[in-house]
Design an enzyme around this catalytic site. Structure first.
Site, PDB file in Angstrom:
ATOM      1  N   ASP A 161       0.986  -1.195   0.003  1.00 25.24           N
ATOM      2  CA  ASP A 161       0.029  -0.043  -0.137  1.00 25.24           C
ATOM      3  C   ASP A 161       0.900   1.111  -0.001  1.00 25.24           C
ATOM      4  OD1 ASP A 161      -2.372   1.447   0.069  1.00 25.24           O
ATOM      5  OD2 ASP A 161      -2.896   1.111   2.181  1.00 25.24           O
TER       6      ASP A 161
ATOM      7  N   CYS B 176      -3.722   6.058  -2.238  1.00 20.75           N
ATOM      8  CA  CYS B 176      -4.174   5.242  -2.953  1.00 20.75           C
ATOM      9  C   CYS B 176      -4.206   5.537  -4.304  1.00 20.75           C
ATOM     10  CB  CYS B 176      -5.526   4.622  -2.529  1.00 20.75           C
ATOM     11  SG  CYS B 176      -6.314   3.601  -3.763  1.00 20.75           S
TER      12      CYS B 176
HETATM   13  P1  HMG Z   1      -9.801  -5.312 -16.400  1.00 19.96           P
HETATM   14  O1  HMG Z   1      -9.329  -4.303 -17.417  1.00 19.96           O
HETATM   15  O2  HMG Z   1     -11.551  -5.131 -16.016  1.00 19.96           O
HETATM   16  O3  HMG Z   1      -9.528  -6.566 -16.592  1.00 19.96           O
HETATM   17  O4  HMG Z   1      -9.217  -4.764 -15.011  1.00 19.96           O
HETATM   18  P2  HMG Z   1     -10.150  -7.824 -17.341  1.00 19.96           P
HETATM   19  O5  HMG Z   1     -10.551  -8.751 -16.518  1.00 19.96           O
HETATM   20  O6  HMG Z   1     -11.099  -7.262 -18.361  1.00 19.96           O
HETATM   21  O7  HMG Z   1      -8.852  -8.236 -18.168  1.00 19.96           O
HETATM   22  C1  HMG Z   1      -8.220  -7.618 -19.156  1.00 19.96           C
HETATM   23  C2  HMG Z   1      -6.647  -8.020 -19.556  1.00 19.96           C
HETATM   24  O8  HMG Z   1      -5.960  -7.910 -18.237  1.00 19.96           O
HETATM   25  C3  HMG Z   1      -6.733  -9.525 -19.668  1.00 19.96           C
HETATM   26  O9  HMG Z   1      -5.593  -9.719 -20.720  1.00 19.96           O
HETATM   27  C4  HMG Z   1      -6.199 -10.197 -18.682  1.00 19.96           C
HETATM   28  O10 HMG Z   1      -5.518 -11.533 -18.722  1.00 19.96           O
HETATM   29  C5  HMG Z   1      -5.257  -9.102 -17.964  1.00 19.96           C
HETATM   30  P3  HMG Z   1      -5.807  -9.774 -22.098  1.00 19.96           P
HETATM   31  O11 HMG Z   1      -6.698 -11.051 -22.240  1.00 19.96           O
HETATM   32  O12 HMG Z   1      -6.717  -8.591 -22.567  1.00 19.96           O
HETATM   33  O13 HMG Z   1      -4.427  -9.771 -22.733  1.00 19.96           O
HETATM   34  N1  HMG Z   1      -5.618  -9.444 -16.353  1.00 19.96           N
HETATM   35  C6  HMG Z   1      -4.225  -9.436 -15.542  1.00 19.96           C
HETATM   36  N2  HMG Z   1      -3.062  -9.494 -15.765  1.00 19.96           N
HETATM   37  C7  HMG Z   1      -2.432  -9.762 -14.775  1.00 19.96           C
HETATM   38  N3  HMG Z   1      -2.590 -10.058 -13.682  1.00 19.96           N
HETATM   39  C8  HMG Z   1      -4.018  -9.726 -13.223  1.00 19.96           C
HETATM   40  C9  HMG Z   1      -4.949  -9.678 -14.287  1.00 19.96           C
HETATM   41  N4  HMG Z   1      -6.086  -9.624 -14.328  1.00 19.96           N
HETATM   42  C10 HMG Z   1      -6.558  -9.257 -15.757  1.00 19.96           C
HETATM   43  N5  HMG Z   1      -4.570  -9.948 -11.976  1.00 19.96           N
HETATM   44  C11 HMG Z   1      -8.705  -5.831 -12.902  1.00 19.96           C
HETATM   45  C12 HMG Z   1      -9.805  -5.587 -13.766  1.00 19.96           C
HETATM   46  C13 HMG Z   1      -9.193  -6.108 -11.271  1.00 19.96           C
HETATM   47  C14 HMG Z   1      -7.576  -6.871 -13.282  1.00 19.96           C
HETATM   48  C15 HMG Z   1      -8.042  -4.340 -12.596  1.00 19.96           C
HETATM   49  O14 HMG Z   1      -8.871  -3.274 -12.375  1.00 19.96           O
HETATM   50  C16 HMG Z   1      -6.925  -4.226 -11.458  1.00 19.96           C
HETATM   51  O15 HMG Z   1      -5.695  -4.677 -11.753  1.00 19.96           O
HETATM   52  N6  HMG Z   1      -7.022  -3.545 -10.527  1.00 19.96           N
HETATM   53  C17 HMG Z   1      -6.091  -3.285  -9.327  1.00 19.96           C
HETATM   54  C18 HMG Z   1      -5.997  -1.964  -8.670  1.00 19.96           C
HETATM   55  C19 HMG Z   1      -5.574  -1.911  -7.689  1.00 19.96           C
HETATM   56  O16 HMG Z   1      -4.557  -2.637  -7.142  1.00 19.96           O
HETATM   57  N7  HMG Z   1      -5.409  -0.929  -6.766  1.00 19.96           N
HETATM   58  C20 HMG Z   1      -4.859  -0.675  -5.574  1.00 19.96           C
HETATM   59  C21 HMG Z   1      -5.412  -1.517  -4.447  1.00 19.96           C
HETATM   60  S1  HMG Z   1      -6.810  -1.419  -3.397  1.00 19.96           S
HETATM   61  C22 HMG Z   1      -6.251  -0.325  -2.249  1.00 19.96           C
HETATM   62  O17 HMG Z   1      -5.282   0.449  -2.427  1.00 19.96           O
HETATM   63  C23 HMG Z   1      -7.084  -0.067  -0.925  1.00 19.96           C
HETATM   64  C24 HMG Z   1      -6.612  -0.749   0.334  1.00 19.96           C
HETATM   65  O18 HMG Z   1      -5.246  -0.324   0.252  1.00 19.96           O
HETATM   66  C25 HMG Z   1      -7.354  -0.499   1.589  1.00 19.96           C
HETATM   67  C26 HMG Z   1      -7.777   0.892   1.797  1.00 19.96           C
HETATM   68  O19 HMG Z   1      -6.896   1.784   2.010  1.00 19.96           O
HETATM   69  O20 HMG Z   1      -8.898   1.224   1.619  1.00 19.96           O
HETATM   70  C27 HMG Z   1      -6.694  -2.471  -0.027  1.00 19.96           C
HETATM   71 MG    MG Z   2      -4.261   1.851   2.676  1.00 21.60          MG
END
Ligand code: HMG
Ligand code: MG
Length: 308
Positions: free
Chosen positions: A21, A248
């Site tokens: 994070d 974030c």
């Molecule tokens: P999307 O574009 O909707 O993905 O993203 P999709 O399911 O349509 O797939 C598109 C392409 O991405 C495909 O490839 C998948 O294989 C690939 P293609 O077939 O087009 O070549 N793909 C991946 N590649 C690698 N690793 C993966 C993966 N998944 C799909 N895991 C998705 C949806 C969920 C993947 C995207 O939105 C994402 O990665 N989001 C993550 C965002 C993130 O990490 N945010 C920060 C964390 S949360 C936070 O900080 C809060 C927290 O700290 C607590 C707080 O403070 O509240 C936890």
């Molecule tokens: Mg946090």
């Protein structure tokens, strides 16, 4: 002076999030070797749960695109009994994580629709549907699952978030089979009464305090007060980020997480055990701040590292 406070837990488990994070929001990509040394130093300082990285889409969080390179460099840390949870949003992420031997994962949902859309490209319910097979498969493999829930108190686009809205998604995450829940005050707007009201309502609806961790950000300087309110309610798992790193990437108004040093200072002052060596931890955050080219925002780091 250490004063043992009454009605507080004797020990708190710190869930350290600095390497994930904390770093995920850094614009300049930190070399993998520096991240690996960071985690090793955190473990040497006595932290026993260190969130290591995320197996998300590399385009969404470029800083953590090196998860495949980093995780194997932490094998000795995991081998020494330190838990190294990693964020996994979907089955693709789970495949990547388990292929490297991850034993703890975290899915991450949102209490609000806007953040779910921005963070996961899904509605709240679509996100839960995405997590369902992830949690089921993890449970089959005896992999521990944490369920993060973001925007539990307020949301930068939607404003204050009603308790019942949070409780619905929290229960849904627990019903999927999550072993623990982390309540995220992603933008740091919570105050202690709100924290206790949410915890009480969760208990009322069948989510036990023993399954709940708290994740505060210090935007309005309330993170420690909120933590104390949660401890008074019986919470014993607290998330924090070494040196107060982080925000974030998908919530612009989120400032740093609660700094682990600030947390440890308060807990030790209350006579609560953490197992953390505050001197080693502070030295680690000072070292990391030098790598990032700016001082740590943590008051405790600044006070303890102040040189005449
Ligand atoms: P999307 O574009 O909707 O993905 O993203 P999709 O399911 O349509 O797939 C598109 C392409 O991405 C495909 O490839 C998948 O294989 C690939 P293609 O077939 O087009 O070549 N793909 C991946 N590649 C690698 N690793 C993966 C993966 N998944 C799909 N895991 C998705 C949806 C969920 C993947 C995207 O939105 C994402 O990665 N989001 C993550 C965002 C993130 O990490 N945010 C920060 C964390 S949360 C936070 O900080 C809060 C927290 O700290 C607590 C707080 O403070 O509240 C936890
Ligand atoms: Mg946090």
């Amino acid at each position: 002076m250490e004063v043992l406070a009454q009605d507080l837990p004797p020990r708190v488990r710190i869930h350290e999030v600095g390497a994930r994070d904390g770093l995920q929001n850094e614009k300049t990509v930190v070399p993998t070797e520096v991240k690996a040394e960071f985690v090793h130093r955190l473990a040497a300082a006595g932290l026993t749960t260190i969130e290591a990285t995320s197996f998300v889409h590399p385009k969404w969080v470029p800083q953590l695109a090196d998860a495949e390179q980093l995780f194997p460099q932490l094998e000795d840390v995991q081998g020494a009994g330190v838990a190294l949870p990693v964020l996994v949003p979907n089955e693709r992420g789970l495949d990547r994580a388990v292929a490297l031997g991850a034993r703890r994962i975290a899915v991450f949902g949102s209490a609000t629709e806007t953040f779910a859309r921005r963070n996961l490209n899904r509605t709240v319910d679509e996100s839960l549907a995405m997590f369902e097979p992830v949690v089921a498969r993890a449970k089959d493999d005896k992999v521990h699952v944490r369920g993060y829930l973001s925007m539990c108190f307020g949301d930068p686009w939607e404003g204050p978030v009603p308790v019942h809205q949070v409780v619905r998604v929290a229960k849904a995450l627990m019903d999927l089979g999550c072993d623990e829940l982390s309540l995220g005050d992603t933008i740091g707007v919570a105050t202690p009464g709100h924290v206790q009201a949410l915890l009480a309502q969760l208990n009322e609806e069948g989510v036990p305090t023993s399954a709940i961790g708290v994740h505060f950000h210090d935007t309005y300087g309330q993170a420690l007060a909120n933590t104390l309110a949660a401890l008074q309610h019986g919470v014993t798992t607290v998330d924090a980020s070494a040196g107060g790193l982080g925000g974030c990437p998908y919530a612009k108004s989120a400032t740093g997480n609660l700094a682990t040093e600030d947390l440890v200072w308060m807990l030790h002052g209350l006579g609560i055990e953490t197992g953390v060596d505050l001197g080693l931890l502070t030295a680690t955050s000072v070292w990391m701040a030098e790598r990032l080219g700016r001082p740590s925002p943590s008051r405790t780091v600044r006070a303890l590292s102040h040189k005449e």
